[in-house]
Design a protein around this motif. Sequence first.
Motif, short mmCIF file in Angstrom:
data_model
loop_
_atom_site.label_atom_id
_atom_site.label_comp_id
_atom_site.label_asym_id
_atom_site.label_seq_id
_atom_site.Cartn_x
_atom_site.Cartn_y
_atom_site.Cartn_z
N MET A 159 0.82 -1.21 0.00
CA MET A 159 0.00 0.00 0.00
C MET A 159 0.86 1.26 0.00
O MET A 159 0.33 2.36 -0.18
CB MET A 159 -0.93 0.03 1.22
CG MET A 159 -2.04 -1.02 1.18
SD MET A 159 -1.58 -2.63 1.86
CE MET A 159 -0.89 -2.30 3.42
N GLY A 160 2.16 1.11 0.26
CA GLY A 160 3.04 2.27 0.31
C GLY A 160 2.93 3.08 1.58
O GLY A 160 3.42 4.21 1.66
N THR A 161 2.32 2.51 2.61
CA THR A 161 2.12 3.25 3.86
C THR A 161 3.26 3.02 4.85
O THR A 161 3.35 3.72 5.86
CB THR A 161 0.81 2.84 4.53
OG1 THR A 161 0.82 1.42 4.75
CG2 THR A 161 -0.39 3.22 3.67
N MET A 162 4.13 2.04 4.58
CA MET A 162 5.25 1.77 5.48
C MET A 162 6.49 1.47 4.65
O MET A 162 6.42 0.74 3.66
CB MET A 162 4.93 0.58 6.39
CG MET A 162 6.04 0.30 7.37
SD MET A 162 5.64 -0.96 8.61
CE MET A 162 5.21 -2.36 7.62
N LYS A 163 7.61 2.03 5.07
CA LYS A 163 8.87 1.82 4.39
C LYS A 163 9.90 1.36 5.41
O LYS A 163 10.00 1.92 6.50
CB LYS A 163 9.33 3.12 3.72
CG LYS A 163 10.61 2.98 2.94
CD LYS A 163 10.95 4.30 2.25
CE LYS A 163 12.22 4.19 1.45
NZ LYS A 163 12.59 5.47 0.82
N ILE A 164 10.63 0.31 5.06
CA ILE A 164 11.70 -0.20 5.91
C ILE A 164 13.02 0.09 5.24
O ILE A 164 13.22 -0.26 4.08
CB ILE A 164 11.53 -1.71 6.17
CG1 ILE A 164 10.21 -1.98 6.89
CG2 ILE A 164 12.71 -2.26 6.95
CD1 ILE A 164 9.87 -3.44 7.03
N VAL A 165 13.90 0.73 5.97
CA VAL A 165 15.24 1.04 5.48
C VAL A 165 16.24 0.35 6.40
O VAL A 165 16.27 0.61 7.60
CB VAL A 165 15.52 2.56 5.46
CG1 VAL A 165 16.91 2.84 4.92
CG2 VAL A 165 14.46 3.29 4.64
N SER A 166 17.04 -0.55 5.82
CA SER A 166 18.03 -1.31 6.59
C SER A 166 19.40 -1.00 6.04
O SER A 166 19.63 -1.04 4.84
CB SER A 166 17.76 -2.82 6.46
OG SER A 166 16.41 -3.11 6.77
N LYS A 167 20.33 -0.69 6.96
CA LYS A 167 21.69 -0.36 6.54
C LYS A 167 22.64 -1.41 7.11
O LYS A 167 22.56 -1.75 8.29
CB LYS A 167 22.06 1.02 7.08
CG LYS A 167 23.34 1.58 6.50
CD LYS A 167 23.70 2.94 7.09
CE LYS A 167 22.80 4.02 6.56
NZ LYS A 167 23.25 5.38 6.99
N PHE A 168 23.52 -1.93 6.24
CA PHE A 168 24.44 -3.00 6.61
C PHE A 168 25.88 -2.55 6.32
O PHE A 168 26.13 -1.77 5.41
CB PHE A 168 24.16 -4.27 5.80
CG PHE A 168 22.81 -4.85 6.04
CD1 PHE A 168 22.63 -5.87 6.96
CD2 PHE A 168 21.70 -4.37 5.37
CE1 PHE A 168 21.38 -6.42 7.20
CE2 PHE A 168 20.44 -4.90 5.58
CZ PHE A 168 20.28 -5.92 6.51
N LYS A 169 26.81 -3.12 7.10
CA LYS A 169 28.23 -2.85 6.91
C LYS A 169 28.91 -4.17 6.51
O LYS A 169 28.64 -5.21 7.11
CB LYS A 169 28.84 -2.32 8.20
CG LYS A 169 30.29 -1.91 8.09
CD LYS A 169 30.74 -1.31 9.39
CE LYS A 169 32.18 -0.86 9.32
NZ LYS A 169 32.61 -0.30 10.62
N LYS A 170 29.78 -4.08 5.50
CA LYS A 170 30.47 -5.28 5.03
C LYS A 170 31.48 -5.73 6.07
O LYS A 170 32.19 -4.92 6.66
CB LYS A 170 31.16 -5.02 3.68
CG LYS A 170 31.57 -6.29 2.98
CD LYS A 170 31.92 -6.00 1.54
CE LYS A 170 31.94 -7.30 0.75
NZ LYS A 170 32.20 -7.05 -0.66
N GLN A 171 31.53 -7.04 6.29
CA GLN A 171 32.44 -7.60 7.30
C GLN A 171 33.72 -8.08 6.66
O GLN A 171 33.78 -8.46 5.55
CB GLN A 171 31.76 -8.76 8.03
CG GLN A 171 30.50 -8.31 8.75
CD GLN A 171 30.76 -7.23 9.77
OE1 GLN A 171 31.48 -7.46 10.74
NE2 GLN A 171 30.21 -6.06 9.56
#
Length: 135
Positions: A123-135
Motif C-alpha cells: 500500500m506504500g504506507t510503510m517503508k523499511i530502510v536497513s543499513k548494513f556494513k560489510k564484514q
Amino acid sequence: KTLFFIFFCIATYSISNAQTTDLIGSWEIIEFAINSNENSDIRTEDQLKKDGSVWNLFFMEDGKFKQTSNMSGTGTIDSQEGTWKTLEDELTLELQMNGQKFNLNYTFLLTENILILNRSNPMGTMKIVSKFKKQ
C-alpha cells in the motif's frame, strides 16, 4: 549518437556488474528504520547492539544467499537460504521458509562498504530502510 549509446550501455553494464561483485560477502546490520505515515522508528548501531539484535546477510558468488536474524519478533535466531539477483538498483531475494519459496524485493544502494536496502509494503504506507556494513 551510436557510439555514445554503445559507450552508455557498456558503462551501465560495468557499473551494474561492479555493484553485483561488491555485494558478494558478509554484511551486518548497523541501522534499521521503519517509517510509516504517522511514525518513524530508527534504531542505530549502538541501540541494535544493546538490544542484542542480529541480522546478517551472506551473498555468495554462485548466486546463493543466506540470512540469519533474530529481528522477526520470535526472539530466536532464524536462518533462511535461497538465491539473489540484481537488476540495476533492484535486489531480489528468493528464500525458502517453512517449505515455501517467496521473493523479497528491495531497492538498494551500495557505497564503499555500506549496503542500504529499502522495502515498502504494497500500500506504500510503510517503508523499511536497513543499513548494513560489510564484514
